[in-house]
Design an enzyme around this catalytic site. Structure first.
Site, PDB file in Angstrom:
ATOM      1  N   THR B   1       0.697  -1.358   0.054  1.00  0.00           N
ATOM      2  CA  THR B   1       0.110   0.021  -0.187  1.00  0.00           C
ATOM      3  C   THR B   1       0.881   1.103  -0.022  1.00  0.00           C
ATOM      4  O   THR B   1       1.935   1.147   0.678  1.00  0.00           O
ATOM      5  CB  THR B   1      -0.795   0.198   1.159  1.00  0.00           C
ATOM      6  OG1 THR B   1      -1.685  -1.098   1.357  1.00  0.00           O
ATOM      7  CG2 THR B   1      -1.799   1.260   1.321  1.00  0.00           C
ATOM      8  N   ARG B  29     -11.942  -9.793  -2.882  1.00  0.00           N
ATOM      9  CA  ARG B  29     -11.775  -9.157  -1.359  1.00  0.00           C
ATOM     10  C   ARG B  29     -11.205  -7.582  -1.489  1.00  0.00           C
ATOM     11  O   ARG B  29     -10.425  -7.508  -2.360  1.00  0.00           O
ATOM     12  CB  ARG B  29     -10.490 -10.221  -0.729  1.00  0.00           C
ATOM     13  CG  ARG B  29     -10.242  -9.543   0.555  1.00  0.00           C
ATOM     14  CD  ARG B  29      -9.028  -8.806   0.626  1.00  0.00           C
ATOM     15  NE  ARG B  29      -8.398  -8.318   1.822  1.00  0.00           N
ATOM     16  CZ  ARG B  29      -7.870  -7.284   2.163  1.00  0.00           C
ATOM     17  NH1 ARG B  29      -7.211  -6.641   1.138  1.00  0.00           N
ATOM     18  NH2 ARG B  29      -7.379  -6.817   3.270  1.00  0.00           N
ATOM     19  N   VAL B  30     -11.873  -7.002  -0.817  1.00  0.00           N
ATOM     20  CA  VAL B  30     -11.541  -5.503  -0.647  1.00  0.00           C
ATOM     21  C   VAL B  30     -10.842  -5.022   0.643  1.00  0.00           C
ATOM     22  O   VAL B  30     -11.857  -5.425   1.617  1.00  0.00           O
ATOM     23  CB  VAL B  30     -12.789  -4.555  -1.047  1.00  0.00           C
ATOM     24  CG1 VAL B  30     -12.328  -3.069  -0.987  1.00  0.00           C
ATOM     25  CG2 VAL B  30     -13.096  -4.882  -2.540  1.00  0.00           C
ATOM     26  N   ASP B  32      -9.221  -1.960   3.455  1.00  0.00           N
ATOM     27  CA  ASP B  32      -9.461  -0.669   4.099  1.00  0.00           C
ATOM     28  C   ASP B  32      -9.225   0.357   3.066  1.00  0.00           C
ATOM     29  O   ASP B  32     -10.070   1.540   3.043  1.00  0.00           O
ATOM     30  CB  ASP B  32      -8.742  -0.250   5.085  1.00  0.00           C
ATOM     31  CG  ASP B  32      -7.332  -0.334   4.867  1.00  0.00           C
ATOM     32  OD1 ASP B  32      -6.596  -1.321   4.441  1.00  0.00           O
ATOM     33  OD2 ASP B  32      -6.744   0.798   4.972  1.00  0.00           O
ATOM     34  N   THR B  52      -2.413   2.248   6.461  1.00  0.00           N
ATOM     35  CA  THR B  52      -1.768   1.134   5.880  1.00  0.00           C
ATOM     36  C   THR B  52      -1.726  -0.037   6.837  1.00  0.00           C
ATOM     37  O   THR B  52      -1.382   0.301   8.060  1.00  0.00           O
ATOM     38  CB  THR B  52      -0.347   1.493   5.097  1.00  0.00           C
ATOM     39  OG1 THR B  52       0.340   0.394   4.762  1.00  0.00           O
ATOM     40  CG2 THR B  52       0.509   2.079   6.231  1.00  0.00           C
ATOM     41  N   GLY B  53      -1.778  -1.126   6.590  1.00  0.00           N
ATOM     42  CA  GLY B  53      -1.531  -2.424   7.292  1.00  0.00           C
ATOM     43  C   GLY B  53      -2.631  -3.312   7.057  1.00  0.00           C
ATOM     44  O   GLY B  53      -2.987  -3.533   5.834  1.00  0.00           O
ATOM     45  N   GLY B  55      -6.062  -4.672   6.389  1.00  0.00           N
ATOM     46  CA  GLY B  55      -7.190  -4.022   6.125  1.00  0.00           C
ATOM     47  C   GLY B  55      -8.343  -4.472   6.830  1.00  0.00           C
ATOM     48  O   GLY B  55      -9.078  -3.438   7.042  1.00  0.00           O
TER      49      GLY B  55
END
Lengths: 173, 140
Positions: B1, B29-30, B32, B52-53, B55
């Protein structure tokens, strides 16, 4: 107000092999964004430009360099938001586009919607001349290796996020 | 990200976040990143945030909005990010990082993962780092 442009390249267990390239990439993106600001660009122009710089850098998991889905596809998500108007645009699971943030901005500025997903996002992008590219142009050897490594050890799909350096790095949002 | 947060001379703010997601993710899959208040948030009355991280954890924590909300109470940017990350860790066992600017020109970055490359430009100086606690400054 003293202007500032800050960027990140993702929070995860970045392996040593990527340290220098990652730092170089974020420095370049921050400087590029700041230059856009100095040249009279809006804050939205700056955010978009800095993120495009990072998307175009194969070191980072976005645009070129994106990690792969379990079935070896490239599906990307992006958002952009304007703090003055609180307008926002986003794409989800868009495929094979080098710069998803550009499509997010078009959604923000050209539609009454906030997010388009999947096939609809690709179709919308195409209407504005942003067409899908050969996915091999976006896939790096590192992304292929990481997926192969993952499949070697597990077939369970879940978010493996660990605080330790020993965590299996499987990318990050 | 990847992500960016920016504030200009007039106090206008914006953010952007973009990602390829996580390796071997389920098709469709989505995370954050495209979600307002999770992967990013900008409001000139407060500032701008990009996260970031993990999701799923960031979505559950509404991390970007959480950080902005803490900033809104008058806390400094770094404290706000730390508070958001601590909340995400303690409630959801999720890890990540964030960058943020306030509409007054304050800036900060924090992460609870092993590393996060970041850089910012302000007042003729380039600041950057990747390891916890690392903060290198170069004159431009």
């Amino acid at each position: 107000v003293e202007p500032v442009v800050i960027v990140h390249g993702g929070a995860w267990a970045v392996p040593e092999i990527l340290w220098d390239k990652s730092v170089a990439g974020v420095k370049t993106a921050a400087l590029h964004g700041y230059q856009v600001l100095k040249d009279g660009g809006s804050v939205v122009d700056v955010a978009e430009a800095a993120v495009i710089s990072l998307e175009d850098n194969p070191v980072f998991d976005a645009g070129t360099g994106s990690v792969l889905t379990f079935d070896e596809q490239v599906e990307m998500d992006a958002i952009i938001m304007n703090g003055a108007t609180m307008q926002a645009g986003a794409v989800a699971a868009i495929r094979n586009i080098p710069n998803p943030v550009k499509v997010a901005r078009l959604i923000m500025e050209k539609t009454p919607h906030v997010m388009l997903a999947g096939e609809g996002a690709n179709k919308f992008a195409s209407e504005y001349g942003i067409n899908e590219v050969d996915k091999d142009l976006l896939i790096t050897p590192y992304a292929k290796e990481e997926l192969a490594e993952y499949k070697k050890y597990t077939n369970t799909v879940y978010c493996l996020f660990n605080k330790t350096d020993h965590a299996n790095p499987v990318g990050h949002d | 990200t990847v992500g960016c947060a920016v504030v200009d001379q007039k106090g206008h703010t914006a953010c952007a976040t973009s990602t390829g997601g996580i390796t071997a993710k389920m098709p469709g899959r989505v995370g954050d990143s495209p979600i307002i208040g999770a992967g990013g948030y900008a409001d000139d009355e407060v500032g701008a945030v990009s996260t970031t991280g993990c999701g799923e954890a960031i979505m559950k924590a509404c991390l970007a909005r959480h950080i902005a909300l803490v900033m809104e109470t008058g806390q400094d940017v770094v404290t706000a990010i730390k508070t958001g990350l601590n909340h995400m860790e303690s409630r959801i066992n999720g890890f990540g990082g964030a960058i943020a600017v306030s509409s007054k020109g304050d800036v900060g970055m924090q992460f609870s993962t092993p590393r996060m490359p970041w850089a910012y430009v302000q007042q003729g100086k380039l600041h950057y780092g990747i390891h916890p606690g690392q903060h290198i400054i170069e004159d431009l």
